[in-house]
Design an enzyme around this catalytic site. Sequence first.
Site, PDB file in Angstrom:
ATOM      1  N   GLU A   1       0.807  -1.231   0.000  1.00 15.56           N
ATOM      2  CA  GLU A   1       0.000   0.000   0.000  1.00 15.56           C
ATOM      3  C   GLU A   1       0.837   1.277   0.000  1.00 15.56           C
ATOM      4  OE1 GLU A   1      -3.033  -0.069   3.014  1.00 15.56           O
ATOM      5  OE2 GLU A   1      -4.121  -1.701   2.049  1.00 15.56           O
TER       6      GLU A   1
ATOM      7  N   GLU B   1      -5.817  -8.487   0.079  1.00 14.33           N
ATOM      8  CA  GLU B   1      -6.547  -8.010   1.266  1.00 14.33           C
ATOM      9  C   GLU B   1      -7.990  -7.794   0.860  1.00 14.33           C
ATOM     10  OE1 GLU B   1      -5.126  -4.862   3.785  1.00 14.33           O
ATOM     11  OE2 GLU B   1      -3.020  -5.322   3.352  1.00 14.33           O
TER      12      GLU B   1
END
Length: 499
Positions: A172, A291
């Site tokens: 991320e 995720e």
Amino acid sequence: MPTAHLTIDPAFSIAPVNRRTFGTFVEHMGRCVYTGIYEPGHATADEDGFRKDVLELTRELGASVVRYPGGNFVSGYRWEDGVGPRDARPRRLDLAWHSVETNEFGLDEFMRWCAKAGVEPMMALNLGTRGVQEALDLLEYTNHPDGTALSELRAQHGASPYGVKLWCLGNELDGPWQVGHKTPTEYGRLAAETARAMRMVEPDLQLVACGSSSSKMPLFGTWERDVLRETYEFVDYISCHAYYGNDDGDTASFLASAVDMDHFIDSVTATADHVGAELKSRKRIGISFDEWNVWYGDRSRRTDGPADAWEVAPRRIEDEYNVTDAVVVGNLLISLLRHSDRVAVACLAQLANVIAPIMTDPGGAAWRQPIFHPFAITSRLAAGQVLRVETDSPTVTTLKHGEVTAVDAIATYEEGRLALFVVNRSTDGPIEITVDLSRTGVNSVDEAVIIHDTDPLATNSAAAPDRVTAQPFDSAQLVDGKLTITLPAISWSALSLSA
């Protein structure tokens, strides 16, 4: 009663079922590790301090691959802190989750836990505060057979080569909350350099570049394009992350969350293919949806505080899931299977305590949350080829996704055995569903289960661990190649049929 019609034909397959679709995620966050999968002194703890009750539930869940050690945590992590004698390991500040990390559980413990759980490790690299050399050091320690400083260090710690093939190049890094946040070009260059160097050690590694943290990020699409322009020939997959919730009480839109996941996957696939065309490459980039889950921003049931305290393994986002959440998770699995031609890896985040299918009490019980059940059943039944399901269904009007089908389904088929996963996303009432199975050759319903409750907000707890579970579904009738089932509102069902 509204009706829907489904048609299934084994001739129209999407792709083989990929076992890595049923991955999950262990991060050093909250109580996922400490008092989650690892608790020395617990009544069920084994010689390594691993909770055997959690190990058993992990196997029952059907998890195939586990991503570790993060997540946001990895962007400030020094892997060397978690190897060697425990009494010599340093305590560090974890900036990601404002905690103190003891490093009592680290790389070697995780690898031993994976072996006992029967799962494949998926290692994430710190490309936030570190870079190429540290990634090469970790690869050498983890995989190199012998004869080098770090491979010999691993041997001194009593471990053989771990043979990890699946690696995430950071986490991320488009997010301003991330330690080491970067622009897409900065990250893309670093990821490409890291991937190139790692392949000089092991050419057959499978590498994941960071995609956007969500499809709502300002640079979504642009980030994927710019990162892949740098990394296309060096990586195998690009990541997707998505969390869905019902914080605003818009249940109709929440139940249709899989529509957003479908669009997310299709958008990333289109972007990747566009870059491939630009580069005149015949290679196809896959997706690692590493995720995904339901996550309530304002419904984290138990969170330790105060926020400015530096604590060891404080409670963080321990959401308590209900029946509606389980139906949504079941539908998200349908979406992932539907995209098996491009989704190569998927990880339900996380495994224990932190927005998790498995909950534990420190020193006490472990139990299954409602979302545990659709995951475990889908993992167990899905096999062979994923089949396209043609659906003629009533529609539901949603604020976020417009008109969507009330019924969504996917099927898998292997050697005369068919598995069907179907959801009724309507809140209004039951739908009678007719499924044309005449081309499949199946003539027996071997198993049929449903997740539904008169209280769609019902939950499980340590005191009532089986309040919500999958129940036998007796309404299924199969006559002359035609399956008829009646699905109540807000329900998910799985059926196994054979010839």
